[in-house]
Structures are given as C-alpha cells and as structure tokens.
Design an enzyme around this catalytic site. Sequence first.
Site, short mmCIF file in Angstrom:
data_model
loop_
_atom_site.label_atom_id
_atom_site.label_comp_id
_atom_site.label_asym_id
_atom_site.label_seq_id
_atom_site.Cartn_x
_atom_site.Cartn_y
_atom_site.Cartn_z
N SER A 105 0.83 -1.20 0.00
CA SER A 105 0.00 0.00 0.00
C SER A 105 0.87 1.25 0.00
O SER A 105 1.64 1.47 -0.93
CB SER A 105 -0.96 -0.03 1.19
OG SER A 105 -1.99 0.92 1.06
N GLU A 149 -9.47 -5.65 -4.11
CA GLU A 149 -8.79 -4.65 -3.27
C GLU A 149 -9.78 -3.78 -2.50
O GLU A 149 -9.64 -3.57 -1.29
CB GLU A 149 -7.90 -3.76 -4.15
CG GLU A 149 -6.71 -4.47 -4.76
CD GLU A 149 -5.51 -4.51 -3.84
OE1 GLU A 149 -5.59 -4.02 -2.69
OE2 GLU A 149 -4.47 -5.05 -4.26
N HIS A 176 -7.64 -5.67 -0.01
CA HIS A 176 -6.40 -4.96 0.27
C HIS A 176 -5.82 -5.43 1.61
O HIS A 176 -6.56 -5.57 2.59
CB HIS A 176 -6.73 -3.46 0.35
CG HIS A 176 -5.56 -2.55 0.29
ND1 HIS A 176 -4.70 -2.47 -0.79
CD2 HIS A 176 -5.11 -1.61 1.18
CE1 HIS A 176 -3.80 -1.54 -0.56
NE2 HIS A 176 -4.01 -1.02 0.62
#
Length: 538
Positions: free
Chosen positions: A222, A342, A443
């Site tokens: 990320s 995600e 995610h």
Amino acid sequence: MFPGMKALRRRIGAVVAVLALALGMVAGLPGPAGAASRAGCLVRTSLGRVQGAPEAGTCSYLGVPYAAPPTGARRFRPPAPPAPWHGVLPATVAKPGCPQDLTDAGGGGVEDCLHVDIWSSRAPGGNKPVMVFLHGGADVYGSAGDSGYDGAELAARGGAIVVGVDYRLGVLGWTELGGLDPRYAGSGDNGLRDQIAALAWVRQHVRSFGGNPRDVTVFGESAGAISIDALLAGHQPERLFSRAVAESGPGYLVHTRDYAQAVASRVLTAGGIRSIGQLDSLTTQQVLLLQQKAQNGLSGLAGAVFFGPYIDGSLVPGPVVDRIAAGSARNVDVMVGTNENETDYFAMFEPAVLNYPLSAYRSFPAVLAARKQQMFDVYAADRPGETEGRVVNAMLTDQLERVPTLRLAEAQSHWRPTYVYQFDWHVPYVEGLPAAQNLGAMHTLELPFVFGNLDLGRVPRGAATVAANRPALTRLSHDMIGAWTSFARSGAPGWPSYTAAVRATRIWDLRPSVQDAPQENERALWNDYSFPDWDFLA
C-alpha cells in the site's frame, strides 16, 4: 501460531537476553565482530554493540536507531546520521512508532521514532538475503512494530534478515513547507528521505547481523509500495537495493508537485500557520489535531492518499511509470502484484461501499464516460449473479490498483525480467450474510501469508477460518514465503516473467497456479486510458 504465544515467547527471549547481557559483561565481549552470539544475540556494529533477544530460529533486535531523532530543530528537516553509543544498546523491547492518529480523542507514537526492527535468521553462515519492509497505512498510521509485521517467521523459514522501518508520517513526514520557508524545500518528501536513510543504514550495518549488504530487497504494501515506486523512479535506486516488491501500491498515486502544494496549503490553512516557528511550537498532540483538521471533510479515497511522496523534480524526478519506462530501474529486479478484490477492504469501515450503484461511481475517468455502461456490462458478464455494487467494485479495483500496476510491470519488463502476482484467496462466502461480512481477497489480505503469522482476526470470520483450515493455509503461506525469499536471493520467484505478449501471472490461492493474461478482456478495456496523476482534492 496460537494467540499470545508470540508475545510470551518474546518476553521469555527478553529475560534470556538480559541474562546473556549480564554474563557478557562479566565474560567480556562476544566472538568476532559481526557474529551474533547464539546464546545472547549480541552483535557489534560500527556504531556500538546491540543486544537482541533470541526467538525460535531468529534473533530479534527491536528499536535500533538508523537516524538521529527528528526533534527540535530537526523536526521538518531531512534525517541526520545516528550518533554512536557507548556500552551495549538494549534492543529487546519494541519502541513506539511515529506519531499517528489512533482515535478521535488523540494519537500515539513519539517523534523520536526513526528506528528499525531486525529479525535475523540463526541458520548457519552469513551473507543471508536482506528484506527491508516499508509498512502501509495511508502514510498516517502504521509501525514496524505492529504485530502483523513481525518478521520472525519470515526470517526463520526463509533463512533471511528481515528489517522493518519506521518513518515519519502525516504532517511530520509529508508536508511540503518550501512555500512557507525556502530553507525547508523538499520537506514534503521527508518520509521518503527517512526510508532512504534506513536503506543506507542497512547497506552499511546489516553484515553485522548476518546479512549480505549487496543482496537487499525492499518490499512494501500500500503506502509502503507507493514509496517503493517513487524510489524506483529516482536516480540509481540500485545504490540502495538490488530488488523490489511492490504489493498493492500503484505508481500513479505518487503525487504531483501541484498536489503536494495543495496538501500543504490545506494543512497550513487548517492551523492558521504562517511560519515554521509556529509549527515548531506545536506539541506532538497539536500536530496530530492539525492533521486531523486538515483531512476533515475529505472523501474516503482522498483521505487515503492525502499524504505521500511527490514528484519534486530532484529526489523523484518525474512520473513513476514514465521514469521506469525510460530505464530508471534498469538495474533492479522488480515484482509487483495486487489482490483480486482490493476495494472490499473499505467495506470494513463503510459497509455501503459494496452496494454502490454504477451511478455512484464518481471517480470513473471522465474521458471514458461514453463507455461506462459498456465496460460495466463486460465486468458483469464475467461475474454472473453478482450484485451491481460488487461489479462496480471490480471496476474500481482495476482502475485504482490492478491495471496501473500492470502498466508499471510492462514498463519495467523492457529492461529486466519482471514478475507479477495476483492474490485470490479469501474467507469463504456464507450465503445470507450482508455483503460487508462476505469480503473477497481485499487490500492487505496477502500480508499474513507473506509474514507467516496467519493473523486474520480483523477479517470477518477470519480467525475461525484459520482455525478450521490451518494446514492448507499454512501451506499457502509457506509457498508465498518461499517465493518472496527466492526472489530476494536470486531475483526469480519461481514462475515465468511478465511481458506484454504473454502477461504470465502467479495466482495465489489454495492451489496456486500460473495464468497467462487473467481477466484480459477487462484489462484491455482500459487501454485507451493513460492513468494521469489523479487529483483527488479537485
């Protein structure tokens, strides 16, 4: 690992380390410089001796300074080298991370936070591959000391040295103050400078911990992956690392100069700040409150990318993918990947995310507006029975993460073999539950498998799923650890490299496979979109 066992093991290790330190003070120094004592995990660096704690298969060294404290006159300055110390530095207890918002009532962390946590495999021999992790957290929260980033299992199973980095966050790390005072030009990339300082420290000192300074892999997720993208676009990134793994962090999210200036303006206006002196006079808590005020009213997506590295023309000379296409990372091995679903991550905080109709998809590119329904129909046809909201989220995942990541891979593949993965495993859906309780491969979900801790406690039904399927999930984790550490050793994770002609992709699931051009018909829908640098503040 059972809940609480890792913490108990660390406490026991700390006691053993203290006893070993006491014995060392009686018996003198350990063996040769740079050799870790198997009993006490005591090493000697050029800055001084460091006492770690033994764990199963590793020595851990927690809170080792890689730079001087960024406090006082250094608060908004680039990191300065750390000072040597006398005697033995105890590194058996985790130190606080950098200041960050934790609740509406206040924040956590301390400004003296530029530390690394090191987990060193105790396997025989030196010159082990080194893996330096940059944590995620939207550049406003997270720490190398977070339990999910404990590197002991990854280091022990992979025979590696794992290093976690704390770097300045939010206002303190990512606010460009050059417009306020020219002497502070570039301060908007101080978080990136911290990471560079940590990587330089690793190159200089990791041999003392058993690592090979010429075999350094930086990996991050990320926000950490976005920083890695920025580093790859810099000047000669191979001076800092040989290999890079970017997990769920597209290079298009590195800010433009205009964006960085808009962020700074919003911060300074929120606090009525007109001088560096005013900023320096704020307490840490007041800085966090200013940060919170500056972000009030932003959409979820704008808040998630508000802070971060930017293209300053020097440290980051130009747009990431353009720079990589021109060969900025030609001497670096690269692996990138994303997770299948995600954007499901945001449903943990805002359940309505998974129910958005196509009409609410406001971040859809304006230049593709005429094709919006057509693109939706293609995605829907590939997902028979899925709700409109799920289909919209599949499109958004491709726009924000997957397709931009593939653009980076394609750019790098012209210079060096490049590898792509997609993480597809998720907690099995249960019919009848609300959408926000049936999350896909969202995610961050790959991280418990990469680090080998299988900590899925925050995912709906995650802990129960691990308990019921531990052998199969452990095999998946071991396969991923093997791939990540193989890449760290050789630059090859164990599947074919990615090219525009074949698009070989490793699919991580209970039965891992390699697929050529997965979801190709969907990826191709974005071919005419250049993915310009997004302006979420507009």
